[in-house]
Design a protein around this motif. Structure first.
Motif, PDB file in Angstrom:
ATOM      1  N   GLY A  30       9.162  24.586  80.253  1.00 57.40           N
ATOM      2  CA  GLY A  30       9.879  25.648  79.257  1.00 57.40           C
ATOM      3  C   GLY A  30       8.878  26.740  78.999  1.00 57.40           C
ATOM      4  O   GLY A  30       7.707  26.512  79.238  1.00 57.40           O
ATOM      5  N   ASP A  31       9.606  28.070  78.293  1.00 57.22           N
ATOM      6  CA  ASP A  31       8.764  29.078  78.002  1.00 57.22           C
ATOM      7  C   ASP A  31       9.245  29.542  76.587  1.00 57.22           C
ATOM      8  O   ASP A  31       9.177  30.806  76.301  1.00 57.22           O
ATOM      9  CB  ASP A  31       8.676  30.136  78.828  1.00 57.22           C
ATOM     10  CG  ASP A  31       7.700  31.442  78.839  1.00 57.22           C
ATOM     11  OD1 ASP A  31       6.508  30.766  78.462  1.00 57.22           O
ATOM     12  OD2 ASP A  31       8.206  32.372  78.916  1.00 57.22           O
ATOM     13  N   THR A  32       9.272  28.442  76.010  1.00 58.45           N
ATOM     14  CA  THR A  32       9.953  28.643  74.085  1.00 58.45           C
ATOM     15  C   THR A  32       8.579  28.979  73.662  1.00 58.45           C
ATOM     16  O   THR A  32       7.691  28.721  73.918  1.00 58.45           O
ATOM     17  CB  THR A  32      10.649  27.456  73.805  1.00 58.45           C
ATOM     18  OG1 THR A  32       9.794  26.424  73.672  1.00 58.45           O
ATOM     19  CG2 THR A  32      11.710  27.111  74.859  1.00 58.45           C
ATOM     20  N   PRO A  33       8.893  29.483  72.122  1.00 61.62           N
ATOM     21  CA  PRO A  33       7.921  29.812  71.373  1.00 61.62           C
ATOM     22  C   PRO A  33       7.111  28.428  71.403  1.00 61.62           C
ATOM     23  O   PRO A  33       5.645  28.402  71.024  1.00 61.62           O
ATOM     24  CB  PRO A  33       8.223  30.445  70.040  1.00 61.62           C
ATOM     25  CG  PRO A  33       9.709  30.968  70.683  1.00 61.62           C
ATOM     26  CD  PRO A  33      10.245  30.089  71.677  1.00 61.62           C
ATOM     27  N   HIS A  68       6.424  26.004  73.273  1.00 59.29           N
ATOM     28  CA  HIS A  68       5.846  25.702  74.459  1.00 59.29           C
ATOM     29  C   HIS A  68       4.566  26.447  74.548  1.00 59.29           C
ATOM     30  O   HIS A  68       3.449  26.028  74.868  1.00 59.29           O
ATOM     31  CB  HIS A  68       6.464  25.936  75.759  1.00 59.29           C
ATOM     32  CG  HIS A  68       7.566  24.868  76.016  1.00 59.29           C
ATOM     33  ND1 HIS A  68       9.012  24.817  75.654  1.00 59.29           N
ATOM     34  CD2 HIS A  68       7.408  23.872  76.783  1.00 59.29           C
ATOM     35  CE1 HIS A  68       9.469  23.777  75.997  1.00 59.29           C
ATOM     36  NE2 HIS A  68       8.539  23.232  76.790  1.00 59.29           N
ATOM     37  N   ARG A  69       4.552  27.929  74.174  1.00 55.37           N
ATOM     38  CA  ARG A  69       3.544  28.792  73.955  1.00 55.37           C
ATOM     39  C   ARG A  69       2.473  28.266  72.847  1.00 55.37           C
ATOM     40  O   ARG A  69       1.444  28.756  73.162  1.00 55.37           O
ATOM     41  CB  ARG A  69       3.939  30.131  73.995  1.00 55.37           C
ATOM     42  CG  ARG A  69       4.639  30.487  75.047  1.00 55.37           C
ATOM     43  CD  ARG A  69       5.190  32.150  75.291  1.00 55.37           C
ATOM     44  NE  ARG A  69       5.866  32.353  74.151  1.00 55.37           N
ATOM     45  CZ  ARG A  69       7.180  32.732  74.091  1.00 55.37           C
ATOM     46  NH1 ARG A  69       7.652  32.347  75.437  1.00 55.37           N
ATOM     47  NH2 ARG A  69       7.883  32.946  73.151  1.00 55.37           N
ATOM     48  N   LEU A  87      14.839  23.790  65.640  1.00 57.50           N
ATOM     49  CA  LEU A  87      13.565  23.626  66.296  1.00 57.50           C
ATOM     50  C   LEU A  87      13.707  22.943  67.510  1.00 57.50           C
ATOM     51  O   LEU A  87      13.095  23.000  68.736  1.00 57.50           O
ATOM     52  CB  LEU A  87      12.387  23.310  65.528  1.00 57.50           C
ATOM     53  CG  LEU A  87      11.826  24.515  64.476  1.00 57.50           C
ATOM     54  CD1 LEU A  87      10.979  23.909  63.590  1.00 57.50           C
ATOM     55  CD2 LEU A  87      11.603  25.847  65.276  1.00 57.50           C
ATOM     56  N   SER A 138      15.874  24.135  70.065  1.00 55.85           N
ATOM     57  CA  SER A 138      15.109  25.394  70.943  1.00 55.85           C
ATOM     58  C   SER A 138      14.337  25.181  71.970  1.00 55.85           C
ATOM     59  O   SER A 138      13.741  26.168  72.613  1.00 55.85           O
ATOM     60  CB  SER A 138      14.496  26.070  69.788  1.00 55.85           C
ATOM     61  OG  SER A 138      13.253  25.623  69.403  1.00 55.85           O
ATOM     62  N   THR A 139      13.734  23.812  72.096  1.00 53.06           N
ATOM     63  CA  THR A 139      12.946  23.612  73.160  1.00 53.06           C
ATOM     64  C   THR A 139      13.776  23.511  74.490  1.00 53.06           C
ATOM     65  O   THR A 139      12.836  23.538  75.629  1.00 53.06           O
ATOM     66  CB  THR A 139      12.457  22.059  73.030  1.00 53.06           C
ATOM     67  OG1 THR A 139      13.391  21.231  73.010  1.00 53.06           O
ATOM     68  CG2 THR A 139      11.696  21.932  71.617  1.00 53.06           C
ATOM     69  N   GLY A 140      15.073  23.806  74.684  1.00 53.01           N
ATOM     70  CA  GLY A 140      15.560  23.841  75.801  1.00 53.01           C
ATOM     71  C   GLY A 140      16.017  22.184  76.502  1.00 53.01           C
ATOM     72  O   GLY A 140      16.883  22.383  77.665  1.00 53.01           O
ATOM     73  N   THR A 147       7.412  19.581  73.886  1.00 52.17           N
ATOM     74  CA  THR A 147       6.693  20.779  74.267  1.00 52.17           C
ATOM     75  C   THR A 147       5.096  20.662  74.344  1.00 52.17           C
ATOM     76  O   THR A 147       4.564  21.753  74.443  1.00 52.17           O
ATOM     77  CB  THR A 147       7.027  22.003  73.244  1.00 52.17           C
ATOM     78  OG1 THR A 147       6.684  21.599  72.045  1.00 52.17           O
ATOM     79  CG2 THR A 147       8.493  22.209  73.114  1.00 52.17           C
TER      80      THR A 147
END
Length: 201
Positions: free
Chosen positions: A9-12, A14-15, A51, A54-56, A109
């Motif tokens: 993923g490319d969620t906050p 994950h980053r 939260l 929100s990880t997808g 994540t």
């Protein structure tokens, strides 16, 4: 075979770096245990659920990952209700639920290698005094994270095999073959680790 508990993923989350997530999880745990208000803890559980979502991760998979732990949390909360009070039970329920969901979000994540790197760095000062071997501890944690989904999948396979044969699904009937197969895998992994010289003892 499954690759682990982390998802792409490319969620906050994950980053965010693995170290930052572990530090934030530690701070959140302290804050949750310093708080006794059921309503504030309920708010924390809602934020943690947000939260995690929100990880997808798919909702069904998200629930599957934490259902056993949440069931244990429910039992602990029930015991607090029986022996203490409703307010205590709600506090325990929301506090532990928030912790479980936050930890699940971090696990979903963060790659296994990132976990192992951070644990190695964290334990390196203790290694200098001879208390632990940082690489061995990080390897153990990595193996647990790596094979947890594998064990859960095998549990489902054994359960489905019982149902296909018309047998009644009983916890003892599933746990015994699961433990035997898991121990066999552990022996195989240990021999592979020794053969490759990953451990120094």
């Amino acid at each position: 075979m499954l690759t682990g508990l982390d998802i792409q993923g490319d969620t906050p989350l994950h980053r965010l770096s693995g170290r930052a997530k572990l530090i934030l999880l530690f701070v959140a745990a302290i804050a949750l245990f310093l708080q006794d208000s059921p309503w504030l803890l309920a708010g924390g559980a809602i934020v943690a659920a947000g939260l995690y979502g929100s990880t997808g991760i798919h909702p069904r998979e998200a629930f599957r990952r934490v259902r056993f732990v949440l069931f244990t949390v429910l039992l602990v909360a029930l015991a607090n209700y029986l022996f203490h009070s409703l307010a205590d039970a709600l506090s325990v329920l929301f506090r532990l639920t928030a912790l479980v969901l936050l930890a699940a979000a971090v696990t979903a994540t963060t790659t296994i290698s990132a976990f192992m790197d951070e644990i190695t760095r964290l334990l390196r000062p203790l290694e200098r005094f001879g208390f632990v071997r940082a690489a061995d501890v990080s390897l153990a944690v990595g193996l647990v994270l790596r094979f947890t989904p594998e064990i859960l999948a095998r549990y489902g396979d054994i359960r489905d095999a019982h149902r296909a044969r018309g047998l009644r699904v009983r916890p003892l009937g599933i746990l015994l073959p699961l433990i035997i197969l898991t121990l066999k895998d552990a022996d195989t992994v240990a021999m592979a680790i020794d053969a490759r010289g990953f451990r120094r003892q």
